[in-house]
Structures are given as structure tokens and as C-alpha cells.
Design a protein around this motif. Sequence first.
Motif, PDB file in Angstrom:
ATOM      1  N   UNK A 274     103.301 -42.906 -26.339  1.00 38.75           N
ATOM      2  CA  UNK A 274     101.858 -43.023 -26.514  1.00 38.75           C
ATOM      3  C   UNK A 274     101.458 -43.610 -27.871  1.00 38.75           C
ATOM      4  N   UNK A 275     102.162 -43.217 -28.954  1.00 41.59           N
ATOM      5  CA  UNK A 275     101.704 -43.590 -30.294  1.00 41.59           C
ATOM      6  C   UNK A 275     102.703 -44.416 -31.101  1.00 41.59           C
ATOM      7  N   UNK A 276     103.882 -44.663 -30.569  1.00 37.61           N
ATOM      8  CA  UNK A 276     104.882 -45.385 -31.339  1.00 37.61           C
ATOM      9  C   UNK A 276     105.442 -44.512 -32.449  1.00 37.61           C
ATOM     10  N   UNK A 277     105.736 -45.123 -33.586  1.00 35.88           N
ATOM     11  CA  UNK A 277     106.360 -44.368 -34.683  1.00 35.88           C
ATOM     12  C   UNK A 277     105.354 -43.955 -35.759  1.00 35.88           C
ATOM     13  N   UNK A 278     104.054 -44.069 -35.481  1.00 39.29           N
ATOM     14  CA  UNK A 278     103.036 -43.642 -36.446  1.00 39.29           C
ATOM     15  C   UNK A 278     102.886 -42.128 -36.357  1.00 39.29           C
ATOM     16  N   UNK A 279     103.098 -41.446 -37.457  1.00 34.36           N
ATOM     17  CA  UNK A 279     103.161 -39.991 -37.443  1.00 34.36           C
ATOM     18  C   UNK A 279     102.392 -39.418 -38.634  1.00 34.36           C
ATOM     19  N   UNK A 280     101.965 -38.145 -38.517  1.00 32.96           N
ATOM     20  CA  UNK A 280     101.291 -37.421 -39.587  1.00 32.96           C
ATOM     21  C   UNK A 280     100.037 -38.148 -40.083  1.00 32.96           C
TER      22      UNK A 280
ATOM     23  N   UNK B  62      97.754 -36.409 -23.259  1.00 34.56           N
ATOM     24  CA  UNK B  62      97.914 -35.563 -22.082  1.00 34.56           C
ATOM     25  C   UNK B  62      99.408 -35.487 -21.784  1.00 34.56           C
ATOM     26  N   UNK B  63     100.048 -34.438 -22.269  1.00 32.62           N
ATOM     27  CA  UNK B  63     101.505 -34.364 -22.224  1.00 32.62           C
ATOM     28  C   UNK B  63     102.055 -34.404 -20.808  1.00 32.62           C
ATOM     29  N   UNK B  64     101.368 -33.764 -19.857  1.00 36.74           N
ATOM     30  CA  UNK B  64     101.854 -33.777 -18.484  1.00 36.74           C
ATOM     31  C   UNK B  64     101.791 -35.162 -17.862  1.00 36.74           C
TER      32      UNK B  64
ATOM     33  N   UNK C 247      92.104 -33.020 -36.405  1.00 35.94           N
ATOM     34  CA  UNK C 247      93.483 -32.537 -36.312  1.00 35.94           C
ATOM     35  C   UNK C 247      94.426 -33.569 -36.926  1.00 35.94           C
ATOM     36  N   UNK C 248      95.631 -33.124 -37.258  1.00 35.56           N
ATOM     37  CA  UNK C 248      96.687 -34.017 -37.739  1.00 35.56           C
ATOM     38  C   UNK C 248      97.587 -34.357 -36.563  1.00 35.56           C
ATOM     39  N   UNK C 249      97.576 -35.628 -36.174  1.00 33.50           N
ATOM     40  CA  UNK C 249      98.446 -36.048 -35.067  1.00 33.50           C
ATOM     41  C   UNK C 249      99.864 -36.233 -35.609  1.00 33.50           C
ATOM     42  N   UNK C 250     100.799 -35.432 -35.053  1.00 28.98           N
ATOM     43  CA  UNK C 250     102.154 -35.458 -35.575  1.00 28.98           C
ATOM     44  C   UNK C 250     103.156 -35.202 -34.454  1.00 28.98           C
ATOM     45  N   UNK C 251     104.351 -35.725 -34.637  1.00 32.54           N
ATOM     46  CA  UNK C 251     105.430 -35.556 -33.666  1.00 32.54           C
ATOM     47  C   UNK C 251     106.006 -34.154 -33.779  1.00 32.54           C
ATOM     48  N   UNK C 252     106.106 -33.497 -32.621  1.00 27.39           N
ATOM     49  CA  UNK C 252     106.742 -32.193 -32.561  1.00 27.39           C
ATOM     50  C   UNK C 252     107.971 -32.275 -31.675  1.00 27.39           C
TER      51      UNK C 252
ATOM     52  N   UNK D 242     107.894 -32.497 -27.850  1.00 31.26           N
ATOM     53  CA  UNK D 242     107.219 -33.631 -27.221  1.00 31.26           C
ATOM     54  C   UNK D 242     108.198 -34.680 -26.717  1.00 31.26           C
ATOM     55  N   UNK D 243     109.388 -34.669 -27.245  1.00 32.16           N
ATOM     56  CA  UNK D 243     110.387 -35.624 -26.786  1.00 32.16           C
ATOM     57  C   UNK D 243     109.934 -37.062 -26.978  1.00 32.16           C
ATOM     58  N   UNK D 244     110.216 -37.893 -25.959  1.00 28.79           N
ATOM     59  CA  UNK D 244     109.902 -39.317 -26.052  1.00 28.79           C
ATOM     60  C   UNK D 244     108.459 -39.637 -25.696  1.00 28.79           C
ATOM     61  N   UNK D 245     107.700 -38.643 -25.213  1.00 23.86           N
ATOM     62  CA  UNK D 245     106.332 -38.939 -24.782  1.00 23.86           C
ATOM     63  C   UNK D 245     105.423 -39.287 -25.964  1.00 23.86           C
ATOM     64  N   UNK D 246     105.697 -38.724 -27.146  1.00 29.38           N
ATOM     65  CA  UNK D 246     104.891 -39.070 -28.320  1.00 29.38           C
ATOM     66  C   UNK D 246     105.084 -40.546 -28.666  1.00 29.38           C
TER      67      UNK D 246
END
Length: 237
Positions: A82-88, A182-184, A67-72, A75-79
Motif C-alpha cells: 500500500x505505501x512502499x518503503x515510506x515509514x514513520x 484496510x488490512x483485510x 496518527x503516525x503511519x508506520x510499519x508493524x 502487517x507483513x507485506x501488505x504495508x
Amino acid sequence: LTPTGGWPGRPRIPDGKLAIFVGGGGSRYFGEFTDNSTGVLWSAGGRYSVLPFLDVGVAFHGGSIVYIRRLRRNMGATYDLQFGDVNMVERSTDLLSMQARFRLNFFAGKPLNMFLETGAGALMFTPEDYRTGEAEYTTRTPVTALSVALGLGFEYFVNRTWSVQAAMTGYFVFNGELDAFDSGELAAIYDQLQNPAGNPDRAKTAYDKYLGVTLGVNWYIFASNDTDGDRLTDAQE
């Protein structure tokens, strides 16, 4: 001579009843980062026909989901938590599963059989972000979770010993960490960090799923040599 056993009129399905399956195919992930990426999947197992229309057995599968891990937006601040500013970035999760299975045969004894299969068991998985340390909040790997399977397939008997089959199976994982997100749980951690008086017992949500499509062969180990049950072997007849 009168028939004394077996399954008269069932010339394509073995009376041995014990079968071993091996196959392979692809996987598709469904979760917070759902996209069109495809992973690989292998499968193997064995089953025993307790009735012409009902098989029980055990199934194993392994491989990976991609999968492509990306900010949606939702997701708000939870992304970032967990992952900082690394996206796509492309990520994968390694899978290994063992399940008890039940299979319902709709056309038992026919050259072409359709079946419905379900089961449950343990899934062990290791998200790439856990393995590389790129996720802030991790658990011990491999993660073990309960998974439930539901699938539909077709089987064609080449003879009483061999058959080929194709199946599509969905796997529901009772855990939200399949994609290391785990978003929750992360929302609960974020609430605690922002407001220590918040609700630390907030339940986990966002269970993940994946789909497997496999093509393989079945080997019926003890194929009957007396198809019509008249005590004359097929070779003698």
C-alpha cells in the motif's frame, strides 16, 4: 391555586424541551497505527426531550484524527503493497459526520445531570494518503461509511436556558479505510497477486475507531416561564 401542568419540583430543567448544542475538543484514533497523537473535533446538534429522561435528536461533528503511519511486524507485506518503503510519517484523516442520537438522562431535573448517549449515522472521511496519492490502492473520496456512537457525559444547568456539558464519545466505523489501510482487503489483494487462484471474496476486516472528547454549551430555546405549573409566571411570582 393548584398545579395544572409542567413538571413541579423541576426548577432547573426547561419545559421547552428543544435544545441546541455547540462544542469542541479533541480526538484520538484507534486502529492499525494507534499511538498518542491527538486531533481536533467540533460538534453541534439539536435534541428534543420526549420525556424528562429521554431525548432524541441529530448530531454533527467534524475535524480530524492524527496518527503516525508506520510499519508493524504483523502487517507483513501488505504495508509495502500500500505505501512502499515510506515509514514513520505523520498522517491525518478529515472527518464529517451526521447521526441520529438518543440520550438517556440519569438525573433529569437536577442541576447536575449525567447522561448516556448513543446513535448511528453516516461518516464521510478523507485519509491524507488518499488525497495526496501516496497510497497504491485507493477508493473515491470522501469515503462514506456507517458509524455508531456511544458516549457518557455530564451537564450542569446554569439556569433554565443555558447549561454546560462535557462528554466522551467513542465512534465505531464500519470500514477499515479510516487510516488508508484496510488490512483485510489489502491481504486479499496481496493473495490474489501472489496466487490468482486464491480467495478474491475474502471479507474486509480491521474496522477502525476513534474517540472524541468535547466541552460545550446547550441553549434551551423555549425555556418555561412557569416552572411550577400553577399558571403564574415566574416573573409574577
